[in-house]
Design a protein around this motif. Structure first.
Motif, PDB file in Angstrom:
ATOM      1  N   LEU A 135       0.820  -1.202   0.000  1.00 25.52           N
ATOM      2  CA  LEU A 135       0.000   0.000   0.000  1.00 25.52           C
ATOM      3  C   LEU A 135       0.857   1.256   0.000  1.00 25.52           C
ATOM      4  O   LEU A 135       0.527   2.249  -0.668  1.00 25.52           O
ATOM      5  N   VAL A 136       1.943   1.228   0.741  1.00 29.00           N
ATOM      6  CA  VAL A 136       2.812   2.404   0.826  1.00 29.00           C
ATOM      7  C   VAL A 136       3.509   2.655  -0.506  1.00 29.00           C
ATOM      8  O   VAL A 136       3.570   3.796  -0.991  1.00 29.00           O
ATOM      9  N   GLU A 137       4.035   1.602  -1.110  1.00 31.11           N
ATOM     10  CA  GLU A 137       4.799   1.779  -2.343  1.00 31.11           C
ATOM     11  C   GLU A 137       3.903   1.960  -3.563  1.00 31.11           C
ATOM     12  O   GLU A 137       4.271   2.634  -4.515  1.00 31.11           O
ATOM     13  N   GLY A 138       2.738   1.338  -3.545  1.00 32.78           N
ATOM     14  CA  GLY A 138       1.820   1.471  -4.678  1.00 32.78           C
ATOM     15  C   GLY A 138       2.165   0.537  -5.816  1.00 32.78           C
ATOM     16  O   GLY A 138       2.758   0.963  -6.801  1.00 32.78           O
ATOM     17  N   ASN A 139       1.774  -0.734  -5.698  1.00 30.46           N
ATOM     18  CA  ASN A 139       2.054  -1.712  -6.739  1.00 30.46           C
ATOM     19  C   ASN A 139       0.736  -2.288  -7.241  1.00 30.46           C
ATOM     20  O   ASN A 139      -0.331  -1.841  -6.835  1.00 30.46           O
ATOM     21  N   LEU A 140       0.812  -3.314  -8.101  1.00 31.73           N
ATOM     22  CA  LEU A 140      -0.360  -3.762  -8.856  1.00 31.73           C
ATOM     23  C   LEU A 140      -0.958  -5.073  -8.369  1.00 31.73           C
ATOM     24  O   LEU A 140      -1.595  -5.791  -9.138  1.00 31.73           O
ATOM     25  N   ALA A 141      -0.796  -5.387  -7.090  1.00 30.92           N
ATOM     26  CA  ALA A 141      -1.333  -6.645  -6.575  1.00 30.92           C
ATOM     27  C   ALA A 141      -2.835  -6.744  -6.755  1.00 30.92           C
ATOM     28  O   ALA A 141      -3.379  -7.836  -6.967  1.00 30.92           O
ATOM     29  N   ALA A 142      -3.543  -5.619  -6.686  1.00 27.05           N
ATOM     30  CA  ALA A 142      -5.002  -5.649  -6.817  1.00 27.05           C
ATOM     31  C   ALA A 142      -5.430  -6.242  -8.152  1.00 27.05           C
ATOM     32  O   ALA A 142      -6.433  -6.963  -8.231  1.00 27.05           O
ATOM     33  N   LEU A 143      -4.675  -5.962  -9.216  1.00 29.48           N
ATOM     34  CA  LEU A 143      -5.024  -6.501 -10.527  1.00 29.48           C
ATOM     35  C   LEU A 143      -4.851  -8.013 -10.560  1.00 29.48           C
ATOM     36  O   LEU A 143      -5.720  -8.734 -11.070  1.00 29.48           O
ATOM     37  N   VAL A 144      -3.735  -8.505 -10.027  1.00 25.55           N
ATOM     38  CA  VAL A 144      -3.482  -9.949 -10.044  1.00 25.55           C
ATOM     39  C   VAL A 144      -4.509 -10.680  -9.189  1.00 25.55           C
ATOM     40  O   VAL A 144      -5.094 -11.692  -9.610  1.00 25.55           O
ATOM     41  N   VAL A 145      -4.737 -10.186  -7.976  1.00 25.56           N
ATOM     42  CA  VAL A 145      -5.701 -10.835  -7.078  1.00 25.56           C
ATOM     43  C   VAL A 145      -7.096 -10.818  -7.692  1.00 25.56           C
ATOM     44  O   VAL A 145      -7.795 -11.840  -7.720  1.00 25.56           O
ATOM     45  N   GLY A 146      -7.527  -9.663  -8.196  1.00 28.42           N
ATOM     46  CA  GLY A 146      -8.837  -9.586  -8.828  1.00 28.42           C
ATOM     47  C   GLY A 146      -8.949 -10.497 -10.039  1.00 28.42           C
ATOM     48  O   GLY A 146      -9.982 -11.134 -10.262  1.00 28.42           O
ATOM     49  N   GLY A 147      -7.867 -10.597 -10.819  1.00 30.25           N
ATOM     50  CA  GLY A 147      -7.877 -11.480 -11.979  1.00 30.25           C
ATOM     51  C   GLY A 147      -8.023 -12.938 -11.605  1.00 30.25           C
ATOM     52  O   GLY A 147      -8.803 -13.680 -12.226  1.00 30.25           O
ATOM     53  N   VAL A 148      -7.306 -13.371 -10.579  1.00 30.63           N
ATOM     54  CA  VAL A 148      -7.389 -14.771 -10.150  1.00 30.63           C
ATOM     55  C   VAL A 148      -8.783 -15.080  -9.609  1.00 30.63           C
ATOM     56  O   VAL A 148      -9.344 -16.157  -9.879  1.00 30.63           O
ATOM     57  N   LEU A 149      -9.369 -14.153  -8.866  1.00 33.91           N
ATOM     58  CA  LEU A 149     -10.724 -14.367  -8.358  1.00 33.91           C
ATOM     59  C   LEU A 149     -11.725 -14.483  -9.504  1.00 33.91           C
ATOM     60  O   LEU A 149     -12.647 -15.313  -9.455  1.00 33.91           O
ATOM     61  N   LEU A 150     -11.564 -13.676 -10.546  1.00 31.39           N
ATOM     62  CA  LEU A 150     -12.445 -13.781 -11.706  1.00 31.39           C
ATOM     63  C   LEU A 150     -12.258 -15.110 -12.430  1.00 31.39           C
ATOM     64  O   LEU A 150     -13.236 -15.726 -12.888  1.00 31.39           O
ATOM     65  N   ILE A 151     -11.018 -15.567 -12.544  1.00 29.80           N
ATOM     66  CA  ILE A 151     -10.754 -16.855 -13.191  1.00 29.80           C
ATOM     67  C   ILE A 151     -11.414 -17.984 -12.412  1.00 29.80           C
ATOM     68  O   ILE A 151     -12.038 -18.888 -12.990  1.00 29.80           O
ATOM     69  N   MET A 152     -11.281 -17.956 -11.099  1.00 30.41           N
ATOM     70  CA  MET A 152     -11.912 -18.982 -10.268  1.00 30.41           C
ATOM     71  C   MET A 152     -13.421 -18.979 -10.461  1.00 30.41           C
ATOM     72  O   MET A 152     -14.046 -20.040 -10.596  1.00 30.41           O
ATOM     73  N   ASN A 153     -14.016 -17.798 -10.506  1.00 26.53           N
ATOM     74  CA  ASN A 153     -15.455 -17.697 -10.700  1.00 26.53           C
ATOM     75  C   ASN A 153     -15.863 -18.164 -12.088  1.00 26.53           C
ATOM     76  O   ASN A 153     -16.882 -18.840 -12.266  1.00 26.53           O
ATOM     77  N   GLY A 154     -15.047 -17.815 -13.099  1.00 25.57           N
ATOM     78  CA  GLY A 154     -15.356 -18.218 -14.462  1.00 25.57           C
ATOM     79  C   GLY A 154     -15.285 -19.711 -14.683  1.00 25.57           C
ATOM     80  O   GLY A 154     -15.983 -20.256 -15.542  1.00 25.57           O
ATOM     81  N   LEU A 155     -14.446 -20.399 -13.914  1.00 23.28           N
ATOM     82  CA  LEU A 155     -14.372 -21.854 -13.995  1.00 23.28           C
ATOM     83  C   LEU A 155     -15.495 -22.518 -13.211  1.00 23.28           C
ATOM     84  O   LEU A 155     -16.060 -23.522 -13.647  1.00 23.28           O
ATOM     85  N   ARG A 156     -15.809 -21.955 -12.045  1.00 23.54           N
ATOM     86  CA  ARG A 156     -16.837 -22.554 -11.191  1.00 23.54           C
ATOM     87  C   ARG A 156     -18.210 -22.451 -11.837  1.00 23.54           C
ATOM     88  O   ARG A 156     -19.008 -23.393 -11.792  1.00 23.54           O
TER      89      ARG A 156
END
Length: 385
Positions: A135-156
């Motif tokens: 959070l302090v440095e400002g990186n792109l983890a939100a995109l990766v985490v959100g993408g994996v959650l969408l993939i899991m939902n798309g498979l389920r």
């Protein structure tokens, strides 16, 4: 954990849906306002604060167009997703991106068995050293985490468009998701009809090709060029928690370096293909950890993704191993006791140990789950034909 009296909850739950949506909207506006206000007083001009966001992601657009510089390895379609934020002043853009990241991380925490939000796991994730650093440095983890959650939902719930947008987001940091994406392709080829596969392929191509035509050559040169971070022979020996980088730093012979690499890859593929062609939280975290282990470059910012998709689901299923790994991941806080900044440059080999232990624990968990399922099938009575 019930934070409100049951009578209050009963009254509130009886309200119409629009009242819930109105409250959520009001709280969202308040949260955005607080983040924007607080950002004006934070020491973001200091070198250590907002460094990644300022120098890499927001800064890449400040010349008027996307400019790839050393250290920027994210693909063009990811950078175009960041572009709307880059149009804003630095402090406002950092505050909004931080708020988005917090929201995604909170939504990623698995609920309790009764469906309620898991307050303690959420607090543990948000207070993790690597989350705070993210959070302090400002990186792109939100995109990766959100993408994996969408993939899991798309498979389920077979949904081609969830997979398309999930793949688009998860590739924001290829070093964290490449094995998961390869296993996803394998599962789709085995279980999905050709019409859905063509829809996913066309959707992904349609979203990434425009940005590749504009900035693809610059990205390939930055990530895979002569000094690219994703070339195995150029694996960094500092600031790199991947196995290849640590092996070069420790001067391990190429034979044993690649022997261990191939052994971890074979183990990952074997465990990753066990069971049904779906993606559980444990398997997603396992593949994320493996991607980080086996990538030529894995930076410290990646550990926030590992904590979110790997450590938290493990902790929910196995309390003591999860607690132990969380304490290990939070050990950089100890540097504060000695008035030192060493926590920010936690030794790369210790980061590798954390990634490896999370990978091993999740792999063991997957093996046990699949073994129990197979054993129950073998012992169940078979109907006679």
């Amino acid at each position: 954990m019930n934070l409100f009296p049951s009578s209050f909850l009963h009254i509130w739950n009886s309200r119409p849906a629009w009242a819930h949506l109105l409250l959520a909207g009001v709280l969202l506006v308040i949260a955005v306002g607080l983040f924007l206000w607080a950002a004006q007083f934070l020491p973001l001009d200091d070198v250590g604060y907002g460094a990644d966001w300022r120098n890499v992601f927001w800064g890449a657009w400040q010349s008027g167009s996307l400019k790839y510089s050393p250290g920027l390895n994210n693909p063009p379609w990811t950078m175009w997703l960041v572009w709307p934020f880059a149009l804003l002043p630095f402090r406002i853009s950092w505050a909004l991106w931080t708020l988005l990241t917090v929201v995604v991380l909170v939504l990623s925490v698995p609920p309790c068995r009764d469906g309620r939000a898991n307050i303690w796991l959420t607090l543990a994730l948000l207070l993790s050293f690597w989350t705070i650093r993210l959070l302090v440095e400002g990186n792109l983890a939100a995109l990766v985490v959100g993408g994996v959650l969408l993939i899991m939902n798309g498979l389920r719930h077979p949904n081609p468009w969830a997979l398309v947008f999930g793949i688009l987001l998860a590739t924001a940091k290829v070093q964290e998701s490449w094995l998961l994406l390869l296993m996803l392709v394998w599962q789709l080829l085995k279980s999905w009809p050709i019409q859905r596969l063509l829809m996913v392929g066309a959707g992904v191509a349609g979203l990434i090709l425009p940005s590749m035509l504009v900035s693809g050559s610059d990205w390939l040169a930055s990530a895979f060029g002569a000094e690219g971070s994703f070339l195995s022979h150029a694996a960094r020996t500092t600031g790199n928690a991947g196995w290849l980088g640590i092996a070069r730093w420790a001067e391990i012979s190429p034979f044993w370096t690649w022997f261990v690499w191939l052994a971890m890859l074979a183990t990952t593929v074997w465990l990753g293909q066990l069971g049904k062609p779906t993606l559980s939280r444990e398997k997603a975290g396992f593949l994320i950890a493996a991607s980080m282990l086996l990538s030529p470059y894995t930076g410290g910012a990646s550990l926030a993704v590992l904590a979110t998709l790997g450590l938290v689901p493990l902790w929910q299923r196995r309390f003591w191993p999860g607690l132990g790994l969380w304490l290990l991941s939070s050990s950089p806080y100890l540097s504060l006791l000695f008035n030192s900044r060493s926590g920010w440059v936690w030794p790369d080999w210790v980061q590798l140990v954390l990634i490896f232990m999370t990978w091993a624990a999740l792999g063991y968990d997957i093996w046990q789950m699949e073994s129990r399922i197979l054993k129950s099938r073998c012992l169940s009575p078979q109907s006679e034909v």
